[in-house]
Design a protein around this motif. Structure first.
Motif, PDB file in Angstrom:
ATOM      1  N   UNK A 169      -8.658  14.617   0.334  1.00  0.00           N
ATOM      2  CA  UNK A 169      -8.964  14.568  -1.101  1.00  0.00           C
ATOM      3  C   UNK A 169      -7.876  13.862  -1.900  1.00  0.00           C
ATOM      4  N   UNK A 170      -6.695  13.725  -1.327  1.00  0.00           N
ATOM      5  CA  UNK A 170      -5.614  12.993  -2.005  1.00  0.00           C
ATOM      6  C   UNK A 170      -5.904  11.495  -2.019  1.00  0.00           C
ATOM      7  N   UNK A 171      -6.672  11.028  -1.019  1.00  0.00           N
ATOM      8  CA  UNK A 171      -7.177   9.639  -0.981  1.00  0.00           C
ATOM      9  C   UNK A 171      -6.065   8.586  -0.990  1.00  0.00           C
ATOM     10  N   UNK A 172      -5.113   8.713  -0.093  1.00  0.00           N
ATOM     11  CA  UNK A 172      -4.060   7.699   0.004  1.00  0.00           C
ATOM     12  C   UNK A 172      -4.585   6.450   0.703  1.00  0.00           C
ATOM     13  N   UNK A 173      -4.096   5.308   0.271  1.00  0.00           N
ATOM     14  CA  UNK A 173      -4.544   4.037   0.841  1.00  0.00           C
ATOM     15  C   UNK A 173      -4.158   3.904   2.310  1.00  0.00           C
ATOM     16  N   UNK A 174      -2.914   4.300   2.654  1.00  0.00           N
ATOM     17  CA  UNK A 174      -2.448   4.134   4.029  1.00  0.00           C
ATOM     18  C   UNK A 174      -2.882   5.276   4.936  1.00  0.00           C
ATOM     19  N   UNK A 175      -3.672   6.225   4.395  1.00  0.00           N
ATOM     20  CA  UNK A 175      -4.246   7.271   5.237  1.00  0.00           C
ATOM     21  C   UNK A 175      -5.594   6.836   5.795  1.00  0.00           C
ATOM     22  N   UNK A 176      -6.147   5.755   5.267  1.00  0.00           N
ATOM     23  CA  UNK A 176      -7.450   5.289   5.740  1.00  0.00           C
ATOM     24  C   UNK A 176      -7.339   4.761   7.176  1.00  0.00           C
ATOM     25  N   UNK A 177      -8.362   4.983   7.988  1.00  0.00           N
ATOM     26  CA  UNK A 177      -8.364   4.411   9.339  1.00  0.00           C
ATOM     27  C   UNK A 177      -8.264   2.894   9.259  1.00  0.00           C
ATOM     28  N   UNK A 178      -7.552   2.287  10.200  1.00  0.00           N
ATOM     29  CA  UNK A 178      -7.376   0.838  10.157  1.00  0.00           C
ATOM     30  C   UNK A 178      -7.630   0.220  11.530  1.00  0.00           C
ATOM     31  N   UNK A 234       0.832  -1.207   0.000  1.00  0.00           N
ATOM     32  CA  UNK A 234       0.000   0.000   0.000  1.00  0.00           C
ATOM     33  C   UNK A 234       0.869   1.261   0.000  1.00  0.00           C
ATOM     34  N   UNK A 235       1.973   1.217   0.724  1.00  0.00           N
ATOM     35  CA  UNK A 235       2.876   2.370   0.775  1.00  0.00           C
ATOM     36  C   UNK A 235       3.496   2.641  -0.598  1.00  0.00           C
ATOM     37  N   UNK A 236       3.888   1.581  -1.294  1.00  0.00           N
ATOM     38  CA  UNK A 236       4.466   1.749  -2.633  1.00  0.00           C
ATOM     39  C   UNK A 236       3.456   2.404  -3.567  1.00  0.00           C
ATOM     40  N   UNK A 237       2.220   1.960  -3.494  1.00  0.00           N
ATOM     41  CA  UNK A 237       1.181   2.540  -4.350  1.00  0.00           C
ATOM     42  C   UNK A 237       0.930   4.004  -3.976  1.00  0.00           C
ATOM     43  N   UNK A 238       0.953   4.294  -2.666  1.00  0.00           N
ATOM     44  CA  UNK A 238       0.769   5.680  -2.227  1.00  0.00           C
ATOM     45  C   UNK A 238       1.909   6.577  -2.703  1.00  0.00           C
ATOM     46  N   UNK A 239       3.119   6.047  -2.679  1.00  0.00           N
ATOM     47  CA  UNK A 239       4.258   6.832  -3.165  1.00  0.00           C
ATOM     48  C   UNK A 239       4.115   7.141  -4.655  1.00  0.00           C
ATOM     49  N   UNK A 240       3.604   6.186  -5.411  1.00  0.00           N
ATOM     50  CA  UNK A 240       3.350   6.433  -6.835  1.00  0.00           C
ATOM     51  C   UNK A 240       2.322   7.554  -7.004  1.00  0.00           C
ATOM     52  N   UNK A 241       1.299   7.524  -6.174  1.00  0.00           N
ATOM     53  CA  UNK A 241       0.278   8.578  -6.218  1.00  0.00           C
ATOM     54  C   UNK A 241       0.883   9.932  -5.883  1.00  0.00           C
ATOM     55  N   UNK A 242       1.712   9.962  -4.826  1.00  0.00           N
ATOM     56  CA  UNK A 242       2.355  11.210  -4.389  1.00  0.00           C
ATOM     57  C   UNK A 242       3.260  11.771  -5.489  1.00  0.00           C
ATOM     58  N   UNK A 243       4.084  10.916  -6.056  1.00  0.00           N
ATOM     59  CA  UNK A 243       5.020  11.374  -7.094  1.00  0.00           C
ATOM     60  C   UNK A 243       4.281  11.934  -8.298  1.00  0.00           C
ATOM     61  N   UNK A 244       3.202  11.285  -8.685  1.00  0.00           N
ATOM     62  CA  UNK A 244       2.422  11.768  -9.813  1.00  0.00           C
ATOM     63  C   UNK A 244       1.788  13.122  -9.531  1.00  0.00           C
ATOM     64  N   UNK A 245       1.250  13.288  -8.324  1.00  0.00           N
ATOM     65  CA  UNK A 245       0.632  14.562  -7.958  1.00  0.00           C
ATOM     66  C   UNK A 245       1.670  15.674  -7.838  1.00  0.00           C
ATOM     67  N   UNK A 246       2.845  15.335  -7.293  1.00  0.00           N
ATOM     68  CA  UNK A 246       3.873  16.358  -7.079  1.00  0.00           C
ATOM     69  C   UNK A 246       4.405  16.903  -8.398  1.00  0.00           C
ATOM     70  N   UNK A 247       4.555  16.048  -9.370  1.00  0.00           N
ATOM     71  CA  UNK A 247       5.061  16.496 -10.675  1.00  0.00           C
ATOM     72  C   UNK A 247       4.154  17.566 -11.271  1.00  0.00           C
ATOM     73  N   UNK A 248       2.848  17.386 -11.127  1.00  0.00           N
ATOM     74  CA  UNK A 248       1.899  18.367 -11.651  1.00  0.00           C
ATOM     75  C   UNK A 248       1.831  19.607 -10.762  1.00  0.00           C
ATOM     76  N   UNK A 249       1.826  19.377  -9.443  1.00  0.00           N
ATOM     77  CA  UNK A 249       1.649  20.482  -8.501  1.00  0.00           C
ATOM     78  C   UNK A 249       2.844  21.426  -8.498  1.00  0.00           C
TER      79      UNK A 249
END
Length: 366
Positions: A194-203, A132-147
């Protein structure tokens, strides 16, 4: 309001067995990996003894409890973030849930195979976390490039988003989960959600133990408990096999006797649903009358108009006021009329913050 929890974990740790216990649907349960391929969706009532108390006072024609939606998601394996096993499907399904019920095997049984060949709850937790962390990092990197491009043009909002993304990235690259990140203000929290990271969800870590460990836990549970210290998460001990036996009992008295013999005050399923409620910062208010007594789910901190909108959007749009009776006052006085006569029925406006257990009637005009 409907809350959706996803049951996740490695293959063959008891996810589908647990799902069968808590859901009105029935998933296949068998002793081999990837028994569950498509996500099974079911729902279950939220246990609340206050509904029974209200029913005995009001004698309505029907009683409607709050419900929880449960999704049994296919087992995850190493490399899921790169598409291994059913990885992409798993990650897409978990993204659609509001909270994670992470089932971890904490029992020995040579007759039930483990995908990694041995029992190690901390390792199993880390396998799921890492993917889940690897997938979240992919999400972060993609958003950061645009932002970053927008931020360089002087956009203040983009700069704010960039700072939030950097906070998340700093935690994730250390092998920790995004839910550990805290923010100083509500605006940043809203952007983060709104970023909707997988590892930000309550567990909620659900430790599936053997029968003898159902009430006390075991060494596996304690090892996992130490591993999650400092993480914004909770642990629940449950014996899915026992819960399956309880679920098959038709008589309430039989279930009560069985629990007493096991040294348990509540079934694990009841505790799990209540924990999930708490996990999502949810609470209940009630409406009552001869047609029905009903429980409604809202978030803690919701004001009266928003609570009214759970019943119907017109109630929120045309909200005038709410008549509120505290649960204990109603139980003591037995009727709306008696509460009104005793000064225990309160008229509240748009700024009233609803409390757990409030009994409410809404006045509205559309």
């Amino acid at each position: 309001m409907s809350l959706k929890c996803g049951i996740v974990g490695l293959p063959n740790v008891g996810k589908s067995t647990l799902f069968n216990c808590i859901s009105s649907s029935k998933a296949q349960a068998a002793n081999f990996p990837f028994c569950t391929i498509d996500p099974n969706l079911g729902s279950t009532n939220v246990p609340d003894e206050r509904l029974t108390i209200l029913e005995n006072i009001v004698h309505p024609r029907r009683v409607i409890p709050a419900t929880v939606d449960i999704v049994d998601i296919a087992g995850l394996v190493r490399g899921a973030s790169k598409g291994e096993g059913l990885g992409n499907q798993f990650l897409a399904n978990i993204r659609e849930t509001d909270a994670i019920l992470h089932v971890i095997r904490c029992f020995d049984d040579p007759n039930v195979v483990h995908v990694d060949g041995s029992i190690d709850p901390v390792r199993d937790k880390e396998v799921v976390d890492t993917e889940l962390q690897i997938k979240d990092l992919e999400t972060i990197e993609g958003r950061m490039a645009k932002t970053q491009k927008i931020a360089q043009l002087g956009d203040k909002d983009a700069k704010r988003i960039e700072n939030i993304l950097e906070k998340y990235r700093d935690v994730l690259i250390k092998g920790r989960n995004a839910r550990e990140v805290t923010f100083d203000n509500a605006d940043d929290e809203k952007i983060a959600r709104e970023i909707c990271l997988l590892t930000a969800k309550p567990v909620l870590y659900v430790c599936n133990v053997d029968e003898k460990s159902a009430s006390t836990g075991n060494a596996y549970v304690e090892t996992l408990r130490k591993a999650v210290q400092g993480e914004n998460a909770e642990i629940l001990v449950i014996a899915a096999k026992i819960e399956s036996e309880i679920a098959d009992m038709e008589s309430f008295d039989d279930r009560r006797i069985f629990l007493d013999e096991m040294g348990l005050k509540q079934s694990g399923v009841e505790r799990l649903i209540q924990k999930a409620y708490s996990l999502l910062n949810l609470q209940t208010y009630f409406t009552e009358g001869e047609p029905e007594v009903r429980a409604w789910t809202i978030h803690k901190g919701d004001k009266a108009p928003k609570a009214a909108g759970v019943i119907h959007t017109d109630f929120e749009k045309g909200f005038i006021r709410a008549e509120v009776i505290k649960f204990n006052d109603f139980v003591g006085l037995k009727s709306d009329a008696a509460c009104r006569a005793a000064g225990k029925l309160y008229s509240e406006g748009k700024e009233y913050v609803v409390e757990d257990g409030d009994i409410m009637h809404f006045l509205f005009n559309v």
